[in-house]
Design a protein around this motif. Sequence first.
Motif, mmCIF file in Angstrom:
data_model
loop_
_atom_site.group_PDB
_atom_site.id
_atom_site.type_symbol
_atom_site.label_atom_id
_atom_site.label_comp_id
_atom_site.label_asym_id
_atom_site.label_seq_id
_atom_site.Cartn_x
_atom_site.Cartn_y
_atom_site.Cartn_z
ATOM 1 N N LEU A 82 0.831 -1.207 0.000
ATOM 2 C CA LEU A 82 0.000 0.000 0.000
ATOM 3 C C LEU A 82 0.867 1.259 0.000
ATOM 4 C CD1 LEU A 82 -2.783 -1.084 2.533
ATOM 5 C CD2 LEU A 82 -3.072 -0.676 0.079
ATOM 6 N N PHE A 83 1.938 1.215 0.797
ATOM 7 C CA PHE A 83 2.836 2.371 0.854
ATOM 8 C C PHE A 83 3.534 2.582 -0.491
ATOM 9 C CE2 PHE A 83 7.024 4.264 1.910
ATOM 10 C CZ PHE A 83 6.557 5.492 2.387
ATOM 11 N N LEU A 84 3.981 1.483 -1.108
ATOM 12 C CA LEU A 84 4.624 1.587 -2.418
ATOM 13 C C LEU A 84 3.649 2.105 -3.466
ATOM 14 C CD1 LEU A 84 6.786 -1.679 -2.623
ATOM 15 C CD2 LEU A 84 7.546 0.653 -2.155
ATOM 16 N N LEU A 85 2.377 1.722 -3.334
ATOM 17 C CA LEU A 85 1.371 2.200 -4.287
ATOM 18 C C LEU A 85 1.201 3.711 -4.174
ATOM 19 C CD1 LEU A 85 -0.659 1.433 -6.455
ATOM 20 C CD2 LEU A 85 -2.357 1.029 -4.651
ATOM 21 N N LEU A 86 1.251 4.224 -2.953
ATOM 22 C CA LEU A 86 1.171 5.677 -2.767
ATOM 23 C C LEU A 86 2.359 6.377 -3.423
ATOM 24 C CD1 LEU A 86 -0.005 5.938 0.967
ATOM 25 C CD2 LEU A 86 -1.360 6.376 -1.087
ATOM 26 N N ILE A 87 3.555 5.780 -3.247
ATOM 27 C CA ILE A 87 4.755 6.346 -3.877
ATOM 28 C C ILE A 87 4.613 6.315 -5.394
ATOM 29 C CG2 ILE A 87 7.240 6.050 -4.209
ATOM 30 C CD1 ILE A 87 7.396 4.885 -1.413
ATOM 31 N N ALA A 88 4.107 5.181 -5.914
ATOM 32 C CA ALA A 88 3.956 5.024 -7.360
ATOM 33 C C ALA A 88 2.975 6.046 -7.925
ATOM 34 C CB ALA A 88 3.487 3.607 -7.691
ATOM 35 N N LEU A 89 1.851 6.246 -7.250
ATOM 36 C CA LEU A 89 0.863 7.223 -7.711
ATOM 37 C C LEU A 89 1.459 8.628 -7.714
ATOM 38 C CD1 LEU A 89 -2.341 5.897 -5.885
ATOM 39 C CD2 LEU A 89 -1.761 5.675 -8.313
ATOM 40 N N ASN A 90 2.292 8.894 -6.705
ATOM 41 C CA ASN A 90 2.969 10.194 -6.645
ATOM 42 C C ASN A 90 3.939 10.356 -7.813
ATOM 43 O OD1 ASN A 90 3.157 12.550 -4.727
ATOM 44 N ND2 ASN A 90 5.329 12.067 -4.906
ATOM 45 N N MET A 91 4.658 9.268 -8.150
ATOM 46 C CA MET A 91 5.596 9.301 -9.268
ATOM 47 C C MET A 91 4.869 9.455 -10.602
ATOM 48 S SD MET A 91 8.231 6.305 -8.013
ATOM 49 C CE MET A 91 9.249 6.354 -9.494
ATOM 50 N N LEU A 92 3.705 8.818 -10.746
ATOM 51 C CA LEU A 92 2.945 8.907 -11.992
ATOM 52 C C LEU A 92 2.496 10.339 -12.267
ATOM 53 C CD1 LEU A 92 0.807 5.643 -11.781
ATOM 54 C CD2 LEU A 92 2.551 6.187 -13.490
ATOM 55 N N GLN A 93 2.369 11.119 -11.203
ATOM 56 C CA GLN A 93 2.001 12.521 -11.365
ATOM 57 C C GLN A 93 3.228 13.432 -11.397
ATOM 58 O OE1 GLN A 93 -1.539 13.660 -8.859
ATOM 59 N NE2 GLN A 93 -1.292 11.589 -8.079
ATOM 60 N N ALA A 94 4.416 12.786 -11.383
ATOM 61 C CA ALA A 94 5.695 13.522 -11.439
ATOM 62 C C ALA A 94 5.772 14.591 -10.358
ATOM 63 C CB ALA A 94 5.898 14.149 -12.813
#
Length: 208
Positions: A82-94
């Motif tokens: 779940l934490f990695l998913l939050l990081i990934a979503l943040n990265m997808l929005q640059a």
Amino acid sequence: MNFDVVLYVQMAIALFTILDPIGAIPLYLSMTQGQSRIERRRQIRRTVIAVAVILSLSALAGNAILDFFGIDIHVFQTAGGLFLLLIALNMLQAKGPLIKTTPKEQSEAIEKEDVSVVPLAMPLLSGPGAISTVIIFSSSMEGYDAKAVFIGTIVVVALTVWPILTLAKWLGDRIGATGMNIAVRIMGLILASIAVKFILEGVKAYLF
């Protein structure tokens, strides 16, 4: 010894994606502004060593820490996913690193002579996401041989930070902000897939 080479390659790609050294370029350049080439090389060397040590210790001692606090590995895997998913979503929005430093911390970092360990190695590169990932990966390995190969994988991934930070200014000038954002988004997509896999495997193992 029979090792699944593909598995370790996948782990290496996952760790590199989570470390996201390309996304760390702007902060690295701002924190080392005004330093000589020799000073920057020294900082990069210390950063790489610190990242390798932090993640290796996490891989070796992670299970013992979870056992001490009575945390089931599958629960931890789900939470880590779940934490990695939050990081990934943040990265997808640059948007840059999810674990951010405050303006005061950035100001102090710029004024420091040595920013290699804090904040570059920790928490910018080997932050909670990377630590969680190596603990999850190491928990699935049995025997000293498998863990030794995994530690070697961690060291190799840490070494990839070296050329990227060494060429940080050149990369920044050549690919620009748009190019770095594209690279970060691609890594974010990969990380999102890894995160979902962690979540599904953790839930499935814990419930069934």
